[in-house]
Design an enzyme around this catalytic site. Structure first.
Site, mmCIF file in Angstrom:
data_model
loop_
_atom_site.group_PDB
_atom_site.id
_atom_site.type_symbol
_atom_site.label_atom_id
_atom_site.label_comp_id
_atom_site.label_asym_id
_atom_site.label_seq_id
_atom_site.Cartn_x
_atom_site.Cartn_y
_atom_site.Cartn_z
ATOM 1 N N GLN A 95 0.751 -1.157 0.112
ATOM 2 C CA GLN A 95 -0.091 -0.013 -0.032
ATOM 3 C C GLN A 95 0.926 1.320 -0.030
ATOM 4 O O GLN A 95 1.749 1.393 0.714
ATOM 5 C CB GLN A 95 -0.863 0.168 1.141
ATOM 6 N N HIS A 101 -8.082 2.836 -0.873
ATOM 7 C CA HIS A 101 -8.481 2.803 -2.226
ATOM 8 C C HIS A 101 -8.534 1.463 -3.064
ATOM 9 O O HIS A 101 -7.853 0.468 -2.775
ATOM 10 C CB HIS A 101 -7.563 3.800 -2.902
ATOM 11 N N HIS A 103 -7.866 -0.078 -7.126
ATOM 12 C CA HIS A 103 -7.651 0.094 -8.403
ATOM 13 C C HIS A 103 -8.417 -0.675 -9.398
ATOM 14 O O HIS A 103 -8.574 -1.875 -9.148
ATOM 15 C CB HIS A 103 -6.117 -0.303 -8.675
#
Ligand SMILES: [Zn+2]
Length: 137
Positions: A95, A101, A103
């Site tokens: 990370q 988040h 992708h």
């Protein structure tokens, strides 16, 4: 404490190529030098959470709904043959920005990306380790 880069994007204090947003999530293009496929983007919650360990389930629902919507659009627009939905929680998992988040990486036939390492894990005490895991629930 230094404000996180993704919170700056959400606050409009940092430039970004925002693609989609709603009340809860924002999707944007990575920095150009980090783009690895046509349509690669990031989906983040508008509230700051570090990783999978501190993000509430309701926020994950918002994220995965946006992921679904965007994936469908990318498939139709760019004729992607598939998509990888990648996430890392923790430094050891690579990370890099510690704001949760995901992708989205559209995949195309013959794109030569390898997002799925196939090196065998040799030390797995199968099936005992999985029984221990099953016992957690
Ligand atoms: Zn943040």
């Amino acid at each position: 404490m230094k404000e996180c880069n993704f919170c700056k994007i959400i606050a409009g204090k940092s430039p970004s190529n925002n693609i989609y947003e709603n009340e809860n999530v924002l999707a944007f293009a990575p920095l150009k030098e980090h783009i690895i496929a046509k349509g690669h983007m990031l989906v983040i919650p508008k509230k700051h959470y570090n990783d999978i360990y501190d993000i509430p389930k309701e926020e994950l629902h918002h994220i995965i709904e946006a992921v679904k919507t965007i994936s469908q659009k990318l498939k139709v627009k760019f004729h992607a043959d598939g998509i990888n939905i990648l996430h890392a929680s923790g430094k050891v998992a690579q990370q890099s920005c510690f704001h949760f988040h995901v992708h989205l990486i559209p995949r195309y036939k013959d794109d030569d990306l390898d997002t799925w390492p196939n090196t065998g894990y040799k030390e797995c005490n199968f099936p005992e380790i999985y029984q221990e895991i099953a016992n957690l629930f």
